[in-house]
Design a protein around this motif. Sequence first.
Motif, short mmCIF file in Angstrom:
data_model
loop_
_atom_site.label_atom_id
_atom_site.label_comp_id
_atom_site.label_asym_id
_atom_site.label_seq_id
_atom_site.Cartn_x
_atom_site.Cartn_y
_atom_site.Cartn_z
N HIS A 151 2.82 9.97 3.76
CA HIS A 151 1.96 9.13 4.61
C HIS A 151 2.23 7.65 4.35
O HIS A 151 2.83 7.28 3.34
N VAL A 153 -0.18 4.09 4.45
CA VAL A 153 -1.49 3.49 4.65
C VAL A 153 -1.28 2.05 5.11
O VAL A 153 -0.48 1.31 4.52
N HIS A 206 0.41 0.99 1.31
CA HIS A 206 1.37 1.73 0.47
C HIS A 206 2.01 2.85 1.27
O HIS A 206 1.56 3.19 2.36
N ALA A 208 3.51 6.92 0.68
CA ALA A 208 3.44 8.04 -0.25
C ALA A 208 4.55 9.04 0.04
O ALA A 208 4.87 9.32 1.20
N TYR A 247 0.23 5.81 -8.22
CA TYR A 247 0.75 4.64 -7.50
C TYR A 247 1.59 3.77 -8.42
O TYR A 247 1.21 3.52 -9.56
N GLU A 257 3.85 5.72 -3.79
CA GLU A 257 3.00 6.75 -4.39
C GLU A 257 3.74 8.07 -4.44
O GLU A 257 4.42 8.44 -3.48
FE FE2 Z 1 -1.82 7.46 -0.44
#
Ligand code: FE2
Length: 311
Positions: A151, A153, A206, A208, A247, A257
């Motif tokens: 993902h 963010v 961030h 991931a 993280y 992450e």
């Molecule tokens: Fe995350």
Amino acid sequence: MSTQAPAAAPIARLRTLRSVAVRTPEAVAAAEFYEQVWGLQQVEADNGVSWLRGSGAEHHILEVRDGEANGLGKIAFSVGTPREVDEAARRLAERGIALVAEPGTLDQAGHGYGLRFADPENRLVEISCDVEAVAPRDPDGRKAVPRKLAHIVLNTVDIDAACAFYTDVLGMRISDWSEHQMAFLRVNSDHHVIAFNKAEWTSVNHMAYEMASVDHFMRGIGRLKHQGVVPLWGPGRHGPGANTFSYFADAAGLVCEYTSEVAQVQEDAWLCRVWRRTPELSDLWGTAGPPSADVRSHMAGIPDAGGWWKR
Ligand SMILES: [Fe+2]
């Protein structure tokens, strides 16, 4: 009786989050970090742009390119067929959303057929199909390296407008809210591929990367530790999405992450919930504690006005 016109259908049925591109003055150091430390592998490089893959089937999951300041390059989603790309172009036109790139062969590593347009905060969005295949990199699945992009963010100055655009235009579904601070959006059974975070300015919060299991996740953290790279925050397990988290800062100062075990959504049975932002709901294992001022400042990044392709 309501005389409201029926809502227009989303422009496409998105299948997956393919990749993200980042722009940074530290492009060389960042690409080196992702290949030599983080566990990605460079697929191609051209003119200061690096394309890196995970161990999964996606041609590349990260593009790192030069930029005058840290910022988003683009977000890329997959659709099923070229016809869906063409139909998306038609529906975008109907909605008065201008294309940044008309449907066609994409001028990048892995090619594919796709189009590009901008979202309301001037982020570049790409949808594509028929991207080139890559050979399996870790056939027995043992390596503690990222399998795919899990993902991204995004910090947003208008979380309601962002959610409205990504649900209405792109057909995403909101899986959960973290109060009215974060919204988690899905395109498939993964709990989220995008989350929006209410913030003072637009930026990348961030990205991931998914590890195959908690064991891979912990071994990955261990591998980084032996290279002198320690988490800014984590390891822990989040409430919304139930995914594990740890993280780190990359060589450009962007937050990356490791995650695993994201909740799987059964489309016709899932109910969106609003999670209170309490320690016991944000950090289910109680191992991570609250995020430090340092990790929060990394996640805030710097204001990213977008629209870089126009300059
Ligand atoms: Fe995350």
